[in-house]
Motif scaffolding. Structure first.
Motif, PDB file in Angstrom:
ATOM      1  N   ALA A  95       0.680   1.874 -14.899  1.00 10.97           N
ATOM      2  CA  ALA A  95       1.294   0.949 -15.005  1.00 10.97           C
ATOM      3  C   ALA A  95       1.777  -0.230 -13.118  1.00 10.97           C
ATOM      4  O   ALA A  95       0.986  -1.020 -13.122  1.00 10.97           O
ATOM      5  CB  ALA A  95       1.981   0.443 -16.109  1.00 10.97           C
ATOM      6  N   LEU A  96       2.465   0.459 -12.503  1.00 10.60           N
ATOM      7  CA  LEU A  96       2.854  -0.131 -11.270  1.00 10.60           C
ATOM      8  C   LEU A  96       2.101   0.336 -10.683  1.00 10.60           C
ATOM      9  O   LEU A  96       1.630  -0.545  -9.812  1.00 10.60           O
ATOM     10  CB  LEU A  96       4.531   1.061 -10.791  1.00 10.60           C
ATOM     11  N   VAL A  97       0.605   1.116 -10.610  1.00 12.19           N
ATOM     12  CA  VAL A  97      -0.645   0.853  -9.572  1.00 12.19           C
ATOM     13  C   VAL A  97      -1.205  -0.243 -10.054  1.00 12.19           C
ATOM     14  O   VAL A  97      -1.344  -0.553  -9.234  1.00 12.19           O
ATOM     15  CB  VAL A  97      -1.040   2.178  -9.472  1.00 12.19           C
ATOM     16  N   ASP A  98      -1.633  -0.072 -11.411  1.00 13.82           N
ATOM     17  CA  ASP A  98      -2.552  -1.379 -11.727  1.00 13.82           C
ATOM     18  C   ASP A  98      -1.377  -2.590 -10.979  1.00 13.82           C
ATOM     19  O   ASP A  98      -2.147  -4.144 -10.727  1.00 13.82           O
ATOM     20  CB  ASP A  98      -2.038  -1.333 -12.899  1.00 13.82           C
ATOM     21  N   SER A  99      -0.226  -3.567 -11.213  1.00 16.00           N
ATOM     22  CA  SER A  99       0.489  -4.235 -10.911  1.00 16.00           C
ATOM     23  C   SER A  99       0.394  -4.260  -9.086  1.00 16.00           C
ATOM     24  O   SER A  99       0.022  -5.600  -8.797  1.00 16.00           O
ATOM     25  CB  SER A  99       2.113  -4.107 -11.589  1.00 16.00           C
ATOM     26  N   ILE A 100       0.574  -3.176  -8.677  1.00 14.34           N
ATOM     27  CA  ILE A 100       0.020  -3.508  -7.050  1.00 14.34           C
ATOM     28  C   ILE A 100      -0.816  -3.764  -6.961  1.00 14.34           C
ATOM     29  O   ILE A 100      -0.313  -4.732  -5.685  1.00 14.34           O
ATOM     30  CB  ILE A 100       1.114  -2.045  -6.086  1.00 14.34           C
TER      31      ILE A 100
ATOM     32  N   LYS B  63       0.858  -1.166   0.535  1.00 16.92           N
ATOM     33  CA  LYS B  63       0.163   0.496   0.085  1.00 16.92           C
ATOM     34  C   LYS B  63       0.668   0.888   0.189  1.00 16.92           C
ATOM     35  O   LYS B  63       0.091   1.982  -0.524  1.00 16.92           O
ATOM     36  CB  LYS B  63      -0.977   0.503   1.029  1.00 16.92           C
ATOM     37  N   ASN B  64       2.204   1.293   0.982  1.00 13.08           N
ATOM     38  CA  ASN B  64       2.651   2.558   0.660  1.00 13.08           C
ATOM     39  C   ASN B  64       3.373   3.249  -0.611  1.00 13.08           C
ATOM     40  O   ASN B  64       3.053   4.375  -0.889  1.00 13.08           O
ATOM     41  CB  ASN B  64       4.130   2.280   1.859  1.00 13.08           C
ATOM     42  N   ARG B  65       3.755   1.504  -1.248  1.00 11.67           N
ATOM     43  CA  ARG B  65       4.688   1.689  -2.354  1.00 11.67           C
ATOM     44  C   ARG B  65       3.272   2.532  -3.885  1.00 11.67           C
ATOM     45  O   ARG B  65       3.249   2.644  -3.983  1.00 11.67           O
ATOM     46  CB  ARG B  65       4.736   0.459  -2.632  1.00 11.67           C
ATOM     47  N   GLN B  66       2.385   1.478  -3.760  1.00 10.47           N
ATOM     48  CA  GLN B  66       1.290   2.341  -4.161  1.00 10.47           C
ATOM     49  C   GLN B  66       1.021   3.285  -3.953  1.00 10.47           C
ATOM     50  O   GLN B  66       1.183   4.436  -5.427  1.00 10.47           O
ATOM     51  CB  GLN B  66       0.077   1.109  -3.727  1.00 10.47           C
ATOM     52  N   GLU B  67       0.883   3.760  -2.706  1.00  5.20           N
ATOM     53  CA  GLU B  67       0.996   5.317  -3.101  1.00  5.20           C
ATOM     54  C   GLU B  67       1.495   5.903  -3.065  1.00  5.20           C
ATOM     55  O   GLU B  67       1.706   7.523  -4.142  1.00  5.20           O
ATOM     56  CB  GLU B  67       0.571   5.971  -0.764  1.00  5.20           C
ATOM     57  N   ALA B  68       3.083   5.867  -3.079  1.00  9.65           N
ATOM     58  CA  ALA B  68       4.208   6.278  -3.342  1.00  9.65           C
ATOM     59  C   ALA B  68       4.054   6.332  -5.744  1.00  9.65           C
ATOM     60  O   ALA B  68       4.372   7.742  -6.243  1.00  9.65           O
ATOM     61  CB  ALA B  68       5.982   5.611  -3.483  1.00  9.65           C
TER      62      ALA B  68
END
Length: 336
Positions: free
Chosen positions: A163-168, A150-155
């Motif tokens: 694309a990174l948000v969808d992967s996470i 969740k922290n990575r998705q927020e970043a």
């Protein structure tokens, strides 16, 4: 009864066990693999040197699954084993002004500690408790990963990396499903064991203690009845008060000792916050401490200790929580 004359220190690592056999002030050393075959080799090595379960005591530090595996194998064969808090061993080493630290030195240190202190023997928890702890640890590990993702998705959102948000998010969806599945497995495990189910129901009768906390307490503490008193349980958890006063110059503030099981102690933090608002006995207790000038964080620590006392009380008595019975007892007890 045979007199104890053989003291064995076992320094536990992931792959190997360093042994030190202390007999009449003389040491004998051995290294074996930390495997089932190595555990059998360890026992045979002791027997070949006239060390038997009747005249021996084995001692090792608490190192989680690596120490408990060998300890359980030894206890199952009748060997008396002590699993000691590493803080005690560190203090013992400091009392000897020990300068070196190697696996062999640590094994010899454990043997001397065993000879001098002769700590109480360890009893393995029943299989249902060990299984519950494995599930609880797995669930917590997944929750930790979930929070990291969740922290990575927020970043990633802040950097507009779609694309990174969808992967996470795909990983978060899987984690949510797996967390729900394991939580259900834990509930099923409690339901399938009458003793666990009964104790969990008694714990959850305390406002502030939910199913998750009850499962953690059962997993980490085991059978609460093994403690002689509520104070002993609080000390084991590390929520007992620790004072720091000496003479006329040292007037340190009292705080939690934190010398205990970290995971079990952490499991009581959020329930203490909830109980401060929704448990009438803890509400009155907390307000009294605040009126006496205790800091808010210290009040939470005191609430954690009182929850430990309440858990001990309901499990030992077999009676659900009763606020009317708890209130007078809390009124006469001192806080942190």
């Amino acid at each position: 009864m045979n007199e104890l004359r053989c003291f064995i220190g076992i320094d536990v690592a992931k792959l190997k066990l360093d042994l030190a056999l202390l007999v009449n002030g003389k040491y004998k050393s051995k290294v074996v693999a930390n495997t089932r075959e190595g555990h059998l080799q360890l026992q045979q090595w002791l027997l070949d040197r006239d060390a038997t379960p009747a005249n021996s005591r084995l001692c090792m530090e608490a190192t989680g699954p690596y120490s408990e595996t060998v300890a359980t194998a030894l206890v199952d064969r009748g060997w008396p084993v002590s699993i000691v808090n590493p803080a005690r061993i560190k203090g013992f080493a400091q009392s000897e002004l020990s300068r070196n630290k190697t696996d062999a030195v640590d094994a010899a240190l454990l043997a001397r500690f065993c000879s001098v202190m002769q700590p109480e023997c360890w009893t393995p928890p029943p299989a249902e408790y060990r299984t519950l702890r494995a599930w609880v640890d797995r669930l917590q590990a997944l929750k930790d990963i979930q929070q990291q993702e969740k922290n990575r998705q927020e970043a990633a959102l802040a950097m507009q990396q779609a694309a990174l948000v969808d992967s996470i998010q795909h990983h978060l969806d899987w984690l949510a499903q797996e967390i729900a599945r394991i939580a259900q497995d834990i509930d099923d495990h409690l339901d399938h064991h009458r003793g666990l189910k009964r104790d969990a129901a008694l714990m959850t009768s305390i406002p502030g203690i939910g199913n998750t906390t009850a499962a953690k307490m059962l997993a980490y503490v085991g059978d609460v009845r093994r403690f002689e008193s509520a104070k002993a349980l609080a000390a084991w958890l590390g929520v007992s008060p620790r004072q720091r006063q000496s003479g006329s110059s040292v007037r340190g503030r009292t705080m939690l000792s934190r010398t205990g099981h970290r995971s079990a102690r952490t499991a009581l933090y959020m329930p203490a916050l909830v109980a401060r608002r929704h448990n009438s006995a803890l509400q009155a207790f907390g307000e009294r401490l605040r009126a006496n000038g205790l800091a808010p964080k210290a009040v939470v620590g005191a609430a954690m200790r009182k929850l430990a006392h309440l858990i001990f009380g309901v499990v030992r008595s077999g009676m659900p929580f009763d606020a009317q019975m708890a209130m007078p007892k809390l009124d006469v007890q001192d806080g942190i």
